[in-house]
Design a protein around this motif. Structure first.
Motif, PDB file in Angstrom:
ATOM      1  N   ILE A 176       0.822  -1.215   0.000  1.00  0.00           N
ATOM      2  CA  ILE A 176       0.000   0.000   0.000  1.00  0.00           C
ATOM      3  C   ILE A 176       0.853   1.261   0.000  1.00  0.00           C
ATOM      4  O   ILE A 176       0.328   2.349  -0.271  1.00  0.00           O
ATOM      5  N   VAL A 177       2.139   1.155   0.302  1.00  0.00           N
ATOM      6  CA  VAL A 177       3.031   2.310   0.208  1.00  0.00           C
ATOM      7  C   VAL A 177       3.482   2.434  -1.245  1.00  0.00           C
ATOM      8  O   VAL A 177       4.153   1.544  -1.774  1.00  0.00           O
ATOM      9  N   PRO A 178       3.118   3.513  -1.940  1.00  0.00           N
ATOM     10  CA  PRO A 178       3.330   3.614  -3.392  1.00  0.00           C
ATOM     11  C   PRO A 178       4.732   4.103  -3.749  1.00  0.00           C
ATOM     12  O   PRO A 178       4.946   5.294  -3.982  1.00  0.00           O
ATOM     13  N   PHE A 179       5.680   3.203  -3.813  1.00  0.00           N
ATOM     14  CA  PHE A 179       7.029   3.576  -4.235  1.00  0.00           C
ATOM     15  C   PHE A 179       7.023   3.909  -5.732  1.00  0.00           C
ATOM     16  O   PHE A 179       6.293   3.286  -6.510  1.00  0.00           O
ATOM     17  N   PRO A 180       7.841   4.863  -6.157  1.00  0.00           N
ATOM     18  CA  PRO A 180       7.957   5.123  -7.596  1.00  0.00           C
ATOM     19  C   PRO A 180       8.558   3.917  -8.319  1.00  0.00           C
ATOM     20  O   PRO A 180       9.272   3.105  -7.714  1.00  0.00           O
ATOM     21  N   ASP A 181       8.272   3.814  -9.596  1.00  0.00           N
ATOM     22  CA  ASP A 181       8.894   2.763 -10.405  1.00  0.00           C
ATOM     23  C   ASP A 181      10.409   2.878 -10.317  1.00  0.00           C
ATOM     24  O   ASP A 181      10.961   3.968 -10.286  1.00  0.00           O
ATOM     25  N   GLU A 182      11.056   1.734 -10.248  1.00  0.00           N
ATOM     26  CA  GLU A 182      12.520   1.648 -10.227  1.00  0.00           C
ATOM     27  C   GLU A 182      13.137   2.042  -8.888  1.00  0.00           C
ATOM     28  O   GLU A 182      14.351   1.991  -8.739  1.00  0.00           O
ATOM     29  N   CYS A 183      12.317   2.423  -7.918  1.00  0.00           N
ATOM     30  CA  CYS A 183      12.853   2.800  -6.604  1.00  0.00           C
ATOM     31  C   CYS A 183      12.363   1.809  -5.544  1.00  0.00           C
ATOM     32  O   CYS A 183      11.236   1.340  -5.590  1.00  0.00           O
ATOM     33  N   ASP A 184      13.233   1.511  -4.604  1.00  0.00           N
ATOM     34  CA  ASP A 184      12.849   0.610  -3.518  1.00  0.00           C
ATOM     35  C   ASP A 184      13.310   1.131  -2.157  1.00  0.00           C
ATOM     36  O   ASP A 184      13.359   0.385  -1.187  1.00  0.00           O
ATOM     37  N   LEU A 185      13.634   2.426  -2.101  1.00  0.00           N
ATOM     38  CA  LEU A 185      14.142   2.989  -0.853  1.00  0.00           C
ATOM     39  C   LEU A 185      13.657   4.432  -0.706  1.00  0.00           C
ATOM     40  O   LEU A 185      13.815   5.252  -1.621  1.00  0.00           O
ATOM     41  N   LEU A 186      13.055   4.723   0.423  1.00  0.00           N
ATOM     42  CA  LEU A 186      12.607   6.068   0.778  1.00  0.00           C
ATOM     43  C   LEU A 186      13.477   6.586   1.908  1.00  0.00           C
ATOM     44  O   LEU A 186      13.644   5.909   2.934  1.00  0.00           O
ATOM     45  N   GLN A 187      14.005   7.791   1.746  1.00  0.00           N
ATOM     46  CA  GLN A 187      14.836   8.410   2.773  1.00  0.00           C
ATOM     47  C   GLN A 187      14.333   9.824   3.048  1.00  0.00           C
ATOM     48  O   GLN A 187      14.076  10.591   2.118  1.00  0.00           O
ATOM     49  N   VAL A 188      14.168  10.149   4.311  1.00  0.00           N
ATOM     50  CA  VAL A 188      13.717  11.472   4.722  1.00  0.00           C
ATOM     51  C   VAL A 188      14.715  12.034   5.723  1.00  0.00           C
ATOM     52  O   VAL A 188      15.094  11.363   6.693  1.00  0.00           O
ATOM     53  N   LEU A 189      15.149  13.256   5.485  1.00  0.00           N
ATOM     54  CA  LEU A 189      16.055  13.967   6.383  1.00  0.00           C
ATOM     55  C   LEU A 189      15.420  15.319   6.691  1.00  0.00           C
ATOM     56  O   LEU A 189      14.525  15.789   5.989  1.00  0.00           O
ATOM     57  N   TRP A 190      15.917  15.963   7.749  1.00  0.00           N
ATOM     58  CA  TRP A 190      15.543  17.359   7.969  1.00  0.00           C
ATOM     59  C   TRP A 190      16.626  18.088   8.730  1.00  0.00           C
ATOM     60  O   TRP A 190      17.528  17.474   9.318  1.00  0.00           O
ATOM     61  N   CYS A 191      16.536  19.414   8.696  1.00  0.00           N
ATOM     62  CA  CYS A 191      17.483  20.245   9.439  1.00  0.00           C
ATOM     63  C   CYS A 191      17.033  20.332  10.888  1.00  0.00           C
ATOM     64  O   CYS A 191      15.894  20.716  11.164  1.00  0.00           O
ATOM     65  N   PRO A 192      17.905  19.977  11.824  1.00  0.00           N
ATOM     66  CA  PRO A 192      17.510  19.923  13.229  1.00  0.00           C
ATOM     67  C   PRO A 192      17.738  21.236  13.973  1.00  0.00           C
ATOM     68  O   PRO A 192      18.199  21.258  15.114  1.00  0.00           O
ATOM     69  N   ARG A 193      17.437  22.342  13.320  1.00  0.00           N
ATOM     70  CA  ARG A 193      17.590  23.648  13.955  1.00  0.00           C
ATOM     71  C   ARG A 193      16.295  24.436  13.823  1.00  0.00           C
ATOM     72  O   ARG A 193      15.467  24.153  12.972  1.00  0.00           O
ATOM     73  N   LYS A 194      16.138  25.433  14.673  1.00  0.00           N
ATOM     74  CA  LYS A 194      14.956  26.278  14.575  1.00  0.00           C
ATOM     75  C   LYS A 194      15.076  27.166  13.345  1.00  0.00           C
ATOM     76  O   LYS A 194      16.164  27.561  12.943  1.00  0.00           O
ATOM     77  N   HIS A 195      13.913  27.473  12.761  1.00  0.00           N
ATOM     78  CA  HIS A 195      13.883  28.231  11.527  1.00  0.00           C
ATOM     79  C   HIS A 195      12.959  29.431  11.650  1.00  0.00           C
ATOM     80  O   HIS A 195      12.142  29.510  12.563  1.00  0.00           O
ATOM     81  N   SER A 196      13.101  30.343  10.728  1.00  0.00           N
ATOM     82  CA  SER A 196      12.289  31.551  10.752  1.00  0.00           C
ATOM     83  C   SER A 196      10.832  31.222  10.479  1.00  0.00           C
ATOM     84  O   SER A 196      10.497  30.172   9.921  1.00  0.00           O
ATOM     85  N   GLY A 197       9.956  32.125  10.891  1.00  0.00           N
ATOM     86  CA  GLY A 197       8.532  31.925  10.629  1.00  0.00           C
ATOM     87  C   GLY A 197       7.910  30.815  11.445  1.00  0.00           C
ATOM     88  O   GLY A 197       6.924  30.216  11.021  1.00  0.00           O
ATOM     89  N   TYR A 198       8.452  30.510  12.621  1.00  0.00           N
ATOM     90  CA  TYR A 198       7.912  29.486  13.512  1.00  0.00           C
ATOM     91  C   TYR A 198       7.910  28.095  12.889  1.00  0.00           C
ATOM     92  O   TYR A 198       7.122  27.236  13.264  1.00  0.00           O
ATOM     93  N   ARG A 199       8.801  27.864  11.929  1.00  0.00           N
ATOM     94  CA  ARG A 199       8.890  26.529  11.332  1.00  0.00           C
ATOM     95  C   ARG A 199       9.739  25.636  12.225  1.00  0.00           C
ATOM     96  O   ARG A 199      10.786  26.033  12.709  1.00  0.00           O
ATOM     97  N   TRP A 200       9.297  24.412  12.421  1.00  0.00           N
ATOM     98  CA  TRP A 200      10.053  23.503  13.266  1.00  0.00           C
ATOM     99  C   TRP A 200      11.252  22.930  12.534  1.00  0.00           C
ATOM    100  O   TRP A 200      12.375  22.988  13.023  1.00  0.00           O
ATOM    101  N   VAL A 201      11.007  22.348  11.360  1.00  0.00           N
ATOM    102  CA  VAL A 201      12.078  21.681  10.625  1.00  0.00           C
ATOM    103  C   VAL A 201      11.941  22.013   9.138  1.00  0.00           C
ATOM    104  O   VAL A 201      10.891  22.454   8.678  1.00  0.00           O
ATOM    105  N   VAL A 202      13.024  21.793   8.384  1.00  0.00           N
ATOM    106  CA  VAL A 202      13.005  21.871   6.921  1.00  0.00           C
ATOM    107  C   VAL A 202      13.408  20.491   6.412  1.00  0.00           C
ATOM    108  O   VAL A 202      14.539  20.060   6.626  1.00  0.00           O
TER     109      VAL A 202
END
Length: 273
Positions: A80-106
């Motif tokens: 049920i997780v729709p991976f793109p064709d030819e891909c078999d790995l999902l990776q998510v990263l973010w910046c662990p610092r505070k950001h402008s505009g009350y954003r938690w992460v990028v």
């Protein structure tokens, strides 16, 4: 060890047949502190990242490397997780610092073919400064498909039809539709976002269509109200040792993607109780 969500204590579809056409499948990841490798699906674990490929940097903080948040191999989760064709790995990263505009992460989302990584990066760059609540501790995951039903995403006409029946069932059984019977809490793939407030679904800037929910990263597996319905049976008498995230006031970050436009453009939303 597997993790299994207890069966719902009442028959949701019999009590509220209006939500049957709206049900979706989600994959609860059940992250627990451990020692994953780059060849494992994980939360906060090392990524299978090509040594020759630049590591993602925060666009707001100059030369600030991002940190791993989620890595999911296609083989470890249901179809049920729709991976793109030819891909078999999902990776998510973010910046662990505070950001402008009350954003938690990028965040940054990367899809790739694991077999194409011949020389994996041994040690990714470490940011010189972090907000520790935004850096997940390494966790192994225990993916589990779970059916869920909308709460905040109910249309007004359905809500008007069901509001008083929700209250009646709560008074009669002690089970609250929002906290115990609808959307699954915790870090999960696809399904419904774990909204704490009114939904803010994004539209794709390319095609204009509403984007699809890809990932919820939540501060906790289940809060004080929802835990008696959603804590896995294996963990009933065990302390919760998860990623240790504190996002806002124990809120979440939701990632959305467009599955129509090339490259699967993504965006994110924040949500806090």
């Amino acid at each position: 060890m597997t993790r299994q969500t207890p069966p719902r204590p009442v028959d949701v579809e019999q009590l509220f047949p209006e939500v049957v056409p709206l049900r979706k499948e989600t994959v609860r990841l059940h992250p627990r502190a451990g020692a994953p490798t780059c060849r494992d699906s994980s939360v906060g674990g090392p990524l299978l990242w090509p040594a020759e490929e630049a590591w993602p940097q925060c666009p707001e903080h100059e030369e600030a490397p991002m940190v791993p948040v989620v890595q999911i191999y296609r083989s470890s989760v249901p179809d049920i997780v729709p991976f793109p064709d030819e891909c078999d790995l999902l990776q998510v990263l973010w910046c662990p610092r505070k950001h402008s505009g009350y954003r938690w992460v990028v965040p940054h989302v990367q899809w790739r073919e694991a077999g194409a990584v011949r020389n994996a990066l041994a040690a990714p760059p470490s940011p010189a400064e972090v907000w520790k609540n935004y850096v997940p501790r390494p966790c192994v995951v225990h993916p589990e498909p779970v059916t869920e039903y909308p709460y905040w995403d109910l249309h007004d006409d359905v809500w008007d039809e069901l509001e008083f029946r929700f209250l009646e069932v709560d008074e009669e059984t002690g089970w609250d539709y929002q906290s115990h019977l609808s959307t699954a809490p915790g870090t999960k793939l696809v399904g419904y976002p774990g909204w704490c407030q009114d939904p803010k679904w994004p539209d794709c800037s390319g095609c204009g269509n509403r984007m699809e929910h890809l990932l919820t990263v939540q501060s906790t597996e289940a809060d004080a109200l929802s835990r008696r319905a959603w804590v896995p049976t294996e963990d009933t008498h065990m302390p919760y040792e998860g990623p240790g995230l504190v996002l806002g006031d124990l809120g979440g970050v939701y990632l959305f993607e467009c599955r129509t436009c090339p490259g699967r453009p993504f965006t994110h939303r924040y949500d806090c109780p």
